[in-house]
Design a protein around this motif. Structure first.
Motif, PDB file in Angstrom:
ATOM      1  N   ALA A  65      13.798 -17.048  30.385  1.00 32.95           N
ATOM      2  CA  ALA A  65      14.185 -15.920  29.845  1.00 32.95           C
ATOM      3  C   ALA A  65      14.277 -14.892  31.139  1.00 32.95           C
ATOM      4  CB  ALA A  65      13.082 -15.228  28.761  1.00 32.95           C
ATOM      5  N   ASP A  66      13.707 -15.058  32.310  1.00 32.93           N
ATOM      6  CA  ASP A  66      13.601 -14.379  33.416  1.00 32.93           C
ATOM      7  C   ASP A  66      14.488 -14.332  34.424  1.00 32.93           C
ATOM      8  OD1 ASP A  66      12.460 -13.161  35.782  1.00 32.93           O
ATOM      9  OD2 ASP A  66      10.423 -13.203  34.904  1.00 32.93           O
ATOM     10  N   THR A  93      12.472 -21.749  22.464  1.00 34.63           N
ATOM     11  CA  THR A  93      11.382 -21.144  22.097  1.00 34.63           C
ATOM     12  C   THR A  93      11.187 -21.525  20.631  1.00 34.63           C
ATOM     13  OG1 THR A  93      10.009 -19.095  21.922  1.00 34.63           O
ATOM     14  CG2 THR A  93      12.258 -18.998  21.192  1.00 34.63           C
ATOM     15  N   LEU A  94       9.784 -21.371  19.908  1.00 32.13           N
ATOM     16  CA  LEU A  94       9.494 -21.399  18.613  1.00 32.13           C
ATOM     17  C   LEU A  94       9.700 -20.295  18.052  1.00 32.13           C
ATOM     18  CD1 LEU A  94       6.558 -23.972  18.927  1.00 32.13           C
ATOM     19  CD2 LEU A  94       8.853 -24.532  17.784  1.00 32.13           C
ATOM     20  N   ASN A 110      13.735 -12.295  21.325  1.00 33.29           N
ATOM     21  CA  ASN A 110      13.220 -13.379  22.067  1.00 33.29           C
ATOM     22  C   ASN A 110      14.035 -14.762  21.868  1.00 33.29           C
ATOM     23  OD1 ASN A 110      11.236 -14.290  23.825  1.00 33.29           O
ATOM     24  ND2 ASN A 110      10.272 -15.365  21.958  1.00 33.29           N
ATOM     25  N   THR A 111      14.242 -14.857  20.772  1.00 33.35           N
ATOM     26  CA  THR A 111      14.973 -16.123  20.504  1.00 33.35           C
ATOM     27  C   THR A 111      16.299 -16.082  21.211  1.00 33.35           C
ATOM     28  OG1 THR A 111      13.945 -16.211  18.189  1.00 33.35           O
ATOM     29  CG2 THR A 111      15.839 -17.810  18.703  1.00 33.35           C
ATOM     30  N   LEU A 112      17.057 -15.011  21.190  1.00 36.63           N
ATOM     31  CA  LEU A 112      18.358 -15.082  21.799  1.00 36.63           C
ATOM     32  C   LEU A 112      18.268 -15.209  23.452  1.00 36.63           C
ATOM     33  CD1 LEU A 112      19.407 -14.485  19.078  1.00 36.63           C
ATOM     34  CD2 LEU A 112      21.007 -12.949  20.140  1.00 36.63           C
ATOM     35  N   ARG A 113      17.078 -14.485  23.816  1.00 35.71           N
ATOM     36  CA  ARG A 113      16.942 -14.291  25.188  1.00 35.71           C
ATOM     37  C   ARG A 113      16.510 -15.764  25.814  1.00 35.71           C
ATOM     38  NH1 ARG A 113      18.073 -10.816  29.221  1.00 35.71           N
ATOM     39  NH2 ARG A 113      16.826 -11.876  31.054  1.00 35.71           N
ATOM     40  N   VAL A 114      15.657 -16.319  25.239  1.00 34.61           N
ATOM     41  CA  VAL A 114      15.228 -17.810  25.683  1.00 34.61           C
ATOM     42  C   VAL A 114      16.319 -18.792  25.484  1.00 34.61           C
ATOM     43  CG1 VAL A 114      13.678 -19.765  25.518  1.00 34.61           C
ATOM     44  CG2 VAL A 114      12.703 -17.265  25.237  1.00 34.61           C
ATOM     45  N   ALA A 155      18.037 -16.787  13.185  1.00 36.57           N
ATOM     46  CA  ALA A 155      18.314 -16.683  14.810  1.00 36.57           C
ATOM     47  C   ALA A 155      18.393 -17.850  15.370  1.00 36.57           C
ATOM     48  CB  ALA A 155      16.854 -15.818  15.357  1.00 36.57           C
ATOM     49  N   TYR A 156      17.523 -18.986  15.330  1.00 34.99           N
ATOM     50  CA  TYR A 156      17.661 -20.255  15.941  1.00 34.99           C
ATOM     51  C   TYR A 156      19.163 -20.755  15.939  1.00 34.99           C
ATOM     52  CZ  TYR A 156      16.875 -25.049  17.214  1.00 34.99           C
ATOM     53  OH  TYR A 156      17.076 -26.386  17.840  1.00 34.99           O
TER      54      TYR A 156
END
Ligand code: NAD
Length: 252
Positions: A65-66, A93-94, A110-114, A155-156
């Protein structure tokens, strides 16, 4: 040795499907960089892989994600192996299972990011290395949940549908550079990821296995076999496509 001389960067490689992919690549002769947010676990697994398969293997800490973390991790792999020509993105991610009303915005982000942006970032920083190598193969991980949905997992599922399009875009953008890009879509596979939803593997197998036409969950090695095919020249006429390994989940 179907991947002899290849130099692979694999995300989410500390456990589950990513680890199995790293082991399968190494068994076929590739040097492997195990990139994972858990640097310690990926380093431990890389030592085991070096010993078992006699290949060059390293573990690198990497948060997909970074952007900077991805850039540094793949540069480390390229420096160690003198290049990278194969990329496999398995990290995800979970996400808590909630409907869109209840899902906190930060969980969506966060889900989209990872899951989605993470694959984009690995490709963004990795493709220049593949170019340098004269081409290569990129494997992203979608899911049967990129084609059908599951309650509380919007999201997933959205990220996995997005991966199918990301693959097509990358395949077309880099078609003249000897770079192929495809995805794998596993069905339910017996990894630690399932414990969050089902509590234990027996329950996962009993409850979710029958949703697959083959009547059971998949094994990480069955997905890794597909990744070896996509990394190797056996798939030389395949790009912008999805390899569905879902035990018939979507065949009903
Ligand atoms: N297991 C299944 O049933 C199943 C089904 C369809 C698709 N998939 C997909 O296959 C892939 C692998 O799944 P799995 O079951 O092996 O998952 P897993 O949860 O067992 O392993 C995921 C790995 O990714 C790492 N990770 C998490 N966040 C990260 C981050 N920000 N940066 C780097 N690494 C990170 C974790 O540390 C872990 O090692 C995922 O993309 C998942 O969506 C799994």
């Amino acid at each position: 040795m179907r991947l002899q001389g290849r130099k692979a960067f694999i995300t989410g490689a500390a456990k589950g499907i990513g680890l199995s992919v790293a082991q399968a690549f190494a068994a076929e002769g590739a040097a492997v960089a195990l990139a994972d947010i858990s640097g310690e676990e990926s380093r431990e697994q890389s030592l085991d892989i070096s010993e078992r398969f006699g290949v060059n293997a390293i573990g690198v800490e990497c948060d997909v994600a970074d952007s900077k973390s991805v850039e540094n991790a793949i540069a480390t792999a390229a420096k160690t192996f003198d290049g990278v020509d194969t990329i496999a993105c398995m990290a995800a991610t979970l996400t808590q299972r909630l409907d869109v009303v209840d899902l906190p915005e930060e969980d969506w982000d966060n889900t989209l990011r990872v899951n989605l942006t993470g694959s984009f970032l690995v490709c963004k920083h990795g493709i220049p290395l593949l170019r340098k190598a004269g081409g290569g193969s990129i494997i992203l991980t979608a899911s049967q949940m990129g084609q059908v949905a599951w309650p509380g997992s919007t999201a997933y599922c959205t990220t996995k549908g997005g991966i199918l399009q990301l693959v097509k875009g990358i395949a077309l953008d880099h078609k003249d550079e000897n770079i192929r890009c495809n995805s794998i879509s596993p069905g339910g596979v017996a990894t630690g990821r399932l414990l969050a939803r089902w509590g234990d593997m027996e329950t996962a197998e009993k409850e979710w296995g029958p949703k697959h036409a083959l009547g059971r969950l998949g094994r990480p090695s069955e997905i890794a076999a597909g990744a070896v095919f996509l990394a190797s020249d056996e798939s030389s006429f395949m790009t912008g496509a999805d390899l569905l390994l879902d035990g018939g989940y979507t065949a009903w």
